[in-house]
Enzyme design. Structure first.
Site, PDB file in Angstrom:
ATOM      1  CE  LYS A   6      -3.996  -3.600   4.331  1.00 36.62           C
ATOM      2  NZ  LYS A   6      -4.295  -2.764   5.523  1.00 36.62           N
ATOM      3  CE1 TYR A  46      -5.899  -4.082   1.246  1.00 38.92           C
ATOM      4  CE2 TYR A  46      -5.284  -6.353   0.764  1.00 38.92           C
ATOM      5  CZ  TYR A  46      -5.803  -5.412   1.625  1.00 38.92           C
ATOM      6  OH  TYR A  46      -6.239  -5.792   2.871  1.00 38.92           O
ATOM      7  CB  SER A  84      -1.296  -6.436   7.767  1.00 41.55           C
ATOM      8  OG  SER A  84      -0.778  -6.805   6.514  1.00 41.55           O
TER       9      SER A  84
END
Length: 284
Positions: free
Chosen positions: A158, A154, A140
């Site tokens: 994650k 993004y 991650s």
């Protein structure tokens, strides 16, 4: 292959062409393990196989292509007999204010950073379940714990990976399979350089926030404080542990940022405690 070699741990690592994936492949190969080193372009990892003989297997693996994933996992299992450690490392970043994001690029980001991880997991887990053993490392980011302007999409991938990994850990623990979420801070890789994608749209209203952070993110490339080789060694250490942690922060910047995020969250929770409890049903 000797009986001694057959006992060596077998790793399958996605995204080994550069950065953390390559550093991890090099580290565990150098210490004597067996590794399926994978990349979308096999030519970018053949040098690792050439240097390490029958302990390294260079494979093409595109996490967004289920047939490619199946073929790579089958090749690893046919060559080495099993997968002991799976590292889902393949992924990339994307810069845009939320309103600036391009639908096709955002979907492609999810296809790699989230759906691709699931595809690889589903290909590897049957073997691990059958053996009742295994280690999974889902890479991650500190950006899976805290979010900032310009990298919202993004972060979203994650955050999704973190939730998926927590559930996965609960499901697999009784089967002898441990899951660790690796959360790097700024590693000196090409994440903010040649690997980074960004929207061509830049709206004036977001220049003081997302625009400013776009520039600062790109400017830090090559000057990040984290060392991919040291991060790789830390990941190998937790994989070897009898009881690996669910989360592994990597880098002093990630540690400081996580603590600041926890402190801020606790303050907000405490400040609204009465209002929060007011939502409970009051019995007559």
């Amino acid at each position: 292959m000797s009986n001694e070699t057959l006992e060596l741990p077998v790793w399958l690592i996605t995204g080994c062409s550069s950065g953390l994936g390559r550093a991890l492949a090099e580290y565990v190969l150098d210490r004597g393990d067996r590794v399926a080193v994978t990349a979308r372009d096999r030519a970018t990892v053949t040098d690792l196989a050439d240097r390490h003989g029958d302990r390294a297997l260079a494979l093409e693996l595109d996490v967004t292509d289920p047939a490619s994933v199946t073929a790579a996992v089958q090749a690893c299992e046919e060559t080495f007999g099993r997968v002991d450690v799976l590292v889902n490392n393949a992924g990339y970043g994307y810069l845009a204010a939320i309103e600036e994001g391009e639908d096709t690029e955002v979907r492609a980001l999810y296809d790699t950073n989230v759906h691709g991880v699931v595809t690889v997991l589903k290909a590897v887990l049957p073997g691990m379940r059958a053996r009742r053993s295994g280690r999974i490392v889902n890479v991650s980011s500190f950006g899976g714990l805290a979010a900032f302007a310009a990298t919202g999409y993004y972060h979203a991938t994650k955050f999704a990976l973190e939730g998926l990994s927590e559930s996965l850990a609960a499901e697999l623990a009784p089967l002898g399979i441990a899951v660790t979420i690796a959360e790097p801070g700024g590693l000196r890789t090409e994440w903010a350089g040649t690997s980074m994608r960004q929207s061509p749209t830049r709206l004036d209203d977001y220049e003081p926030t997302a625009g400013k952070r776009r520039s600062s993110t790109l400017a830090v490339s090559g000057r990040q404080p984290g060392d991919p080789a040291r991060a790789a060694a830390a990941i190998a250490t937790v994989v070897d542990a009898e009881t690996p942690p669910l989360r592994l922060l990597l880098g002093s910047d990630a540690l400081a940022g996580a603590r600041a995020r926890l402190d801020r969250t606790r303050r907000e929770i405490d400040a609204n405690e009465t209002l929060t409890q007011s939502a409970d049903l009051v019995e007559a």
